[in-house]
Structure formats: structure tokens, C-alpha cells
Design a protein around this motif. Structure first.
Motif, short mmCIF file in Angstrom:
data_model
loop_
_atom_site.label_atom_id
_atom_site.label_comp_id
_atom_site.label_asym_id
_atom_site.label_seq_id
_atom_site.Cartn_x
_atom_site.Cartn_y
_atom_site.Cartn_z
N SER A 437 0.85 -1.19 0.00
CA SER A 437 0.00 0.00 0.00
C SER A 437 0.89 1.24 0.00
CB SER A 437 -0.96 0.00 1.20
OG SER A 437 -0.23 0.10 2.40
N ASN A 438 2.05 1.14 0.62
CA ASN A 438 3.00 2.25 0.59
C ASN A 438 3.57 2.46 -0.81
OD1 ASN A 438 3.85 3.58 3.36
ND2 ASN A 438 3.23 1.48 3.78
N PHE A 439 3.88 1.37 -1.50
CA PHE A 439 4.37 1.46 -2.88
C PHE A 439 3.38 2.27 -3.71
CE2 PHE A 439 6.35 -0.81 -6.66
CZ PHE A 439 5.40 -0.47 -7.62
N PHE A 440 2.11 1.85 -3.67
CA PHE A 440 1.11 2.51 -4.53
C PHE A 440 0.89 3.96 -4.10
CE2 PHE A 440 -0.08 -2.07 -4.96
CZ PHE A 440 0.28 -2.20 -6.29
N ALA A 441 0.88 4.20 -2.77
CA ALA A 441 0.66 5.57 -2.28
C ALA A 441 1.79 6.49 -2.71
CB ALA A 441 0.56 5.55 -0.75
N GLN A 442 3.01 6.01 -2.62
CA GLN A 442 4.15 6.88 -2.94
C GLN A 442 4.18 7.26 -4.42
OE1 GLN A 442 6.17 8.38 -0.82
NE2 GLN A 442 5.27 7.36 0.95
N THR A 443 3.92 6.28 -5.29
CA THR A 443 3.94 6.60 -6.73
C THR A 443 2.82 7.59 -7.06
OG1 THR A 443 2.59 4.66 -7.24
CG2 THR A 443 4.97 4.39 -7.39
N LYS A 444 1.68 7.43 -6.38
CA LYS A 444 0.53 8.31 -6.62
C LYS A 444 0.82 9.74 -6.13
CE LYS A 444 -4.41 8.15 -5.39
NZ LYS A 444 -5.18 8.02 -6.63
N VAL A 445 1.34 9.83 -4.91
CA VAL A 445 1.62 11.16 -4.35
C VAL A 445 2.72 11.86 -5.15
CG1 VAL A 445 2.46 12.39 -2.32
CG2 VAL A 445 0.80 10.55 -2.05
N LEU A 446 3.75 11.12 -5.53
CA LEU A 446 4.81 11.75 -6.33
C LEU A 446 4.23 12.33 -7.62
CD1 LEU A 446 7.74 9.17 -5.98
CD2 LEU A 446 7.84 11.57 -5.32
N ALA A 447 3.33 11.61 -8.25
CA ALA A 447 2.80 12.08 -9.54
C ALA A 447 1.79 13.21 -9.37
CB ALA A 447 2.15 10.91 -10.28
N PHE A 448 0.87 13.05 -8.42
CA PHE A 448 -0.30 13.95 -8.42
C PHE A 448 -0.28 14.96 -7.28
CE2 PHE A 448 -1.57 9.93 -10.49
CZ PHE A 448 -1.64 10.44 -11.78
N GLY A 449 0.44 14.67 -6.20
CA GLY A 449 0.61 15.65 -5.13
C GLY A 449 -0.69 16.09 -4.49
#
Ligand code: F6P
Length: 558
Positions: A437-449
Motif C-alpha cells: 500500500s506504501n508502494f502505490f501511495a508513494q507513486t501516486k503522491v509523487l505524480a499527483f501531489g
């Protein structure tokens, strides 16, 4: 040399090329767009900008590229003749021009029934002859049939090597610890700092320890020094003479003469060839320690993983070719966005040495400032690779990734099935799901902020809003695989090997030599005399080193 297309010797002006000019003109347009907008205008990109190769599912949609960008990058690849250069490597042309060598790590993973003649030699036959010898030897080790000098079976294999003769075996051994199916364990010594050898041997029983001396050249100072010290340790502890060496030392090298001079019987030597670069050698006999741990069958699966990606790289159309697309994206950021580094973030503790492994693979290969003709390059080359496993990195350097002023493209690597799992604190969930869940959250936050409006809407104190804004627009690749198997480790390595090739081929550099490491080695041996003997430390041309050496000698009582 086998037949195949010849690499063009024409000098090519990369930055003056049509494709380069088009990319330069296109970059400001993409720069002005946020990934939020890029996804809004192209909602299918998340599902479509993906490539499946072998077990790897690769999503490159969260990059600051439009579909048009990819087309332009592919245009650059075509203009430099990337496909022809790739084919020249696979055919065994001497593309390592400064050393006049073929570059054929891909031959190490060809199946037994394949054929490839290079410089008149059937290399597939040679490769499998060594694999068979490795298999026979590791079978004996693993079954306990191979006995040490006092008649006991081997329990610990210590690999002594450095660089490509260490980083690959260490990384793969750790990654595949679940496949180590006997009670043989491996340890690794690389550093000439004696702390490495001393701490590694401290609790070992010499009667049940076997050393693999791994060195392509068998001239590397660190490895030979550690190997000598290990031999002294063994013979002293056993109270034995030189005849004990044969039972406790084997070698992996291309240099039979030096192996023999060291005192290792060449019957206990596993060879490879000058067409295997050190950083491309974990799938050669250099992987002997890995084979000792996981067995020859799992090692064959590991090699097959490389071969899956090799075939893809060789045959997939460029626009669906994972190493081509990822290499081009790496180059896009390096040359058109001035990013210097790429961070690699495996969400797998078992891949904790993967970034270190990639550092040698990528930086020793592409850290060059002259092209294959010896002319100074006109672009930056060589991405700086670094990284740590998630989630550890999140609590260390992700702050800079999220809110810093520098853009650092990131490679996330994760797995559906855990190598280990435990229930979460409340007993209802899985720790592996928590990790992912951290993997998916980090990629999402990095992209969309998160925008200032979104932060303010949460009732945040207006003075703090700016501090909590997450700019997003930070690119990443997501690489998913069902499980960390031997084949998947091979696939991952080959995916990066070929990205290195793509970038190096476009930059027009030789990714397969490493002259930049030589001068330091030579000067170290000269300075050794200065710091240990009564030679004058005064060189008169470098007052800094002179003064450091004086300080060192004083503090060593010399
Ligand atoms: O110094 C760099 C290097 O030559 C690497 O390219 C290589 O992997 C390492 O040293 C070890 O070399 P060898 O296997 O010959 O001991």
C-alpha cells in the motif's frame, strides 16, 4: 567474428541531429504540463503506457512524457541506428572498441541448443561446459560429498571478490535467500579494509569453510590480498600445509596462469571469457556462490530469466520494447531536463543490495566523457543511480523526492506475493499488503501531489499551507512481478543491462570499458611506498596530498 551488420564508423553529431532538435523544441511544451493535466487529457495512458515482458509488468505512464514524446524519442533511437547497434552486440561484433572485444553477456544465458559462433568459437558450447562443471561441483558441495582437509563437509562458502565479482553474487544471494535449500550459507568479502575479512571469518570453522576466489583478471589488489590472508587464516587454524588449499579454495577467473601462480589447482577453476565484463558477470561462473546456495536447477531458472528479457530486447518492436522505452526515458530526463540521478526503490527487503548492484552496472558502464571515436561528448552521460528499499527510504530521503527543488525520476519495484508475511498488529491484515500500500501511495503522491486549495480545504492554518503543499509532477516507473523468483531476478537485471546499452548506444560511448578506474589503482600502489617506507612524502606538485600523507605518517608513528 560472426557475420552481421557493421557498426557505422561515421561520426554522428547527436545534438545536431534532427530528432534531438525536435526533442529540444518539444520539451518546453511537456515541461509546462502537470502530470495531473497529462492524465486528464489522456485518461487511457495508465492502462496503455505499460509493457509486459516475462513476469514483469512495467507501467511508465507516470512519466513526464506525452505519447508524442515517446515517438520523438523513438525517432532519436532510429536516427542513431539503435537496432543495428543492438544486433551488433548480440552477433558478437567487437563493440568494446577500446579493448577490441565482443560484448556477449547475453551468450551466458543462451539455452544449450542455441548456436552462436564468435571469432570462430562455439560460445554456447563453452558456456554450458562451464555450467556443467559448476553444477557438478556445487552438487558435491550441497550433498556433503565434497570434504574439507579434515574430512568434514562444507557449511560456509566465502566469496572473495570485488566490484562485479562481488556485487552481483551478494545481491542475488540475498534476493534468493528463500531458495537456499541446504544448510550451506554464503558470505562475501570484498573490501581491502581488513575489518571485512576479520569480521566475516570471526565465527567460522575453517574445517567447514570453502573460499571462492572470484576475479576476472586475478590481478585485483583487494581480492588477491584478501585471498592470501584467507589462506593464511585457514592453514594456521588447521595447522596444515599447502596441500589443504585444494580442498578449501576454488577460483573463478579468465586467467588460469595467475590462478595457478596463487596456488589454486586449475582443476578447481571455473572459467569465463574476456567478452564478459565484470559488471555483467553474475550469470557467468562468477555466480558460483549463488549456485552453491540455490542449486544448478534454480540457477538455470535465473539464467532463463535473463534470456526472456534478451529475446524481448532483441525482437520486440522498439515502441513496445521495455529496455528501449525505459532507457529513452532515462535519457530524456538526463539530457532534456538536466536531472542527474535516478533513484531505485525496491519494495522488497530481499532486494536491499539492488541499488548498489545497479550503481556499478550503470555508472561504470556509462560514466564516460568521450565517445567511441575519442571525441568529447556534447551531452551529459551516465545517470547517477542510488536507492534503498521501501519503506525505509520513506523515513529518510523521500522528503526531498516529494518537496525538494530537484526532480529525481524513480523506479519502484514490487511483488504480488511476499517472500515472508506476518499478520498486522490487529491480526486481520498482512504486513506485505501494508508494504505494497506504501508502494502505490508513494507513486501516486509523487505524480499527483496535493494542491494548496486541497490543503486549505482541510482547515490547515494558512501559515502552514505552503509547507504542506505536495507539488507532485514527479515521475516514476512502476515495475511489478508476481514473486521474487530466480527467473524474475534475472529478468530485472537484464532489464537494466539493456537500458544501459540503449543509453550508451545513443550517447555514442563505449559502455563496456572502465579506464577511469586505473589511475587511482596505480597511484595507490605508488603512495603505499610513501606511507609505509622511508620515501619522502614531498612530491612538490600536490601540496594537499603531501600534507595529508605527512599527517598520516605522524599518526602512524613513522
Ligand atoms: O576496478 C574496476 C573493476 O575492474 C571492475 O570492472 C571489476 O568488476 C572489478 O574491478 C573486479 O575485477 P576482477 O574481477 O578482475 O577482480
Amino acid at each position: 567474428m560472426s557475420s552481421g551488420p557493421s557498426e557505422s564508423t561515421r561520426e554522428f553529431d547527436l545534438t545536431g541531429s534532427h530528432a534531438w532538435q525536435e526533442l529540444s523544441a518539444h520539451q518546453p511544451h511537456v515541461y509546462a504540463m502537470h502530470l495531473r493535466e497529462i492524465f486528464a487529457v489522456d485518461p487511457k495512458r495508465g492502462a496503455e503506457l505499460t509493457i509486459d515482458v516475462g513476469d514483469l509488468h512495467i507501467d511508465y505512464s507516470k512519466h513526464r512524457v506525452l505519447r508524442e514524446t515517446i515517438e520523438l524519442l523513438l525517432g532519436l533511437a532510429r536516427e542513431v541506428g539503435l537496432a543495428e547497434k543492438r544486433d551488433a552486440m548480440f552477433w558478437g561484433e567487437h563493440i568494446n572498441t577500446s579493448e577490441d572485444r565482443a560484448v556477449l553477456h547475453t551468450a551466458l544465458r543462451l539455452p544449450r541448443d542455441a548456436t552462436l559462433k564468435v571469432d570462430g568459437q562455439d560460445v554456447v558450447h563453452d558456456v554450458h561446459e562451464v555450467l556443467d562443471a559448476m553444477g557438478a561441483f556445487t552438487d558435491k558441495l550441497r550433498s556433503g560429498e565434497w570434504k574439507g582437509h579434515t574430512g568434514k563437509s562444507i557449511k560456509t562458502v566465502v566469496n572473495i571478490g570485488i566490484g562485479g565479482s562481488d556485487l552481483g553474487p551478494v545481491m542475488v544471494y540475498q534476493a534468493l535467500r528463500h531458495y537456499a535449500d541446504t544448510d550451506i550459507r554464503c558470505r562475501f568479502v570484498s573490501n581491502v579494509d581488513p575489518a571485512d575479512l576479520v569480521s566475516t571469518l570471526a565465527d567460522l570453522d575453517p574445517e567447514t569453510t570453502l573460499f571462492i576466489i572470484a576475479s576476472k583478471t586475478f590481478t585485483t589488489l583487494e581480492t588477491l590480498t584478501n585471498a592470501s590472508a584467507a589462506r593464511t587464516w585457514l592453514l594456521d587454524k588447521l595447522g596444515a600445509g599447502d596441500d589443504a588449499v585444494a580442498k578449501h579454495f576454488v577460483a573463478v577467473s579468465t586467467n588460469a596462469e595467475k590462478v595457478s601462480a596463487f596456488g589454486i589447482d586449475t582443476a578447481n577453476m571455473f572459467g569465463f571469457w574476456d567478452w564478459v565484463g565484470g559488471r555483467y558477470s553474475v550469470d557467468s561462473a562468477i555466480g558460483l556462490s549463488v549456485m552453491a546456495a540455490i542449486g544448478k536447477e534454480a540457477f538455470a531458472d535465473f539464467l532463463d530469466g535473463f534470456n526472456i528479457v534478451d529475446r524481448h530486447f532483441r525482437t520486440a518492436p522498439l515502441h513496445q520494447n521495455a529496455p528501449v522505452i525505459l532507457g529513452l526515458i532515462g535519457l530524456w530526463y538526463s539530457n532534456f531536463w538536466d536531472t542527474a540521478s535516478r533513484v531505485v526503490l525496491p519494495y522488497s527487503n530481499d532486494l536491499s543490495r539492488f541499488a548498489a548492484y545497479l550503481q556499478q552496472l550503470t555508472m561504470e558502464s556509462n560514466g564516460k566523457s568521450v565517445d567511441t571515436h575519442g571525441h568529447h561528448v556534447t551531452t551529459d552521460t551516465g545517470e547517477i543511480f542510488w536507492g534503498e528499499p521501501g519503506t525505509n527510504g520513506q523515513h529518510a530521503f523521500y522528503q526531498l523526492l516529494h518537496q525538494g527543488t530537484r526532480m529525481v525520476p524513480a523506479d519502484f519495484i514490487g511483488f504480488a506475493e511476499p517472500t515472508d508475511d506476518l499478520p498486522t498488529a490487529d491480526g486481520t491484515g498482512s504486513m506485505h499488503d501494508l508494504l505494497m500500500s506504501n508502494f502505490f501511495a508513494q507513486t501516486k503522491v509523487l505524480a499527483f501531489g496535493k494542491t494548496a486549495d486541497e490543503v486549505a480545504a482541510e482547515g490547515v492554518d494558512p501559515h502552514v499551507v505552503a509547507h504542506k503543499v505536495m507539488p507532485g509532477n514527479r515521475p516514476s516507473t512502476s515495475i511489478l512481478a508476481p514473486k521474487l523468483t530466480p527467473s524474475v531476478v534475472g529478468q530485472l537485471i537484464a532489464l537494466y543491462e539493456h537500458q544501459v546499452f540503449v543509453e550508451g548506444a545513443i550517447w555514442g560511448i563505449n559502455s563496456f570499458d572502465q579506464w577511469g578506474v586505473e589511475l587511482g589503482k596505480k597511484q595507490a600502489s605508488e603512495l603505499l611506498k610513501v606511507i609505509t617506507e622511508d620515501e619522502s612524502p614531498e612530491t612538490h606538485d600536490d601540496s594537499s596530498t603531501d600534507s595529508l600523507v605527512r599527517w598520516y605518517r605522524t599518526h602512524r608513528g613513522r
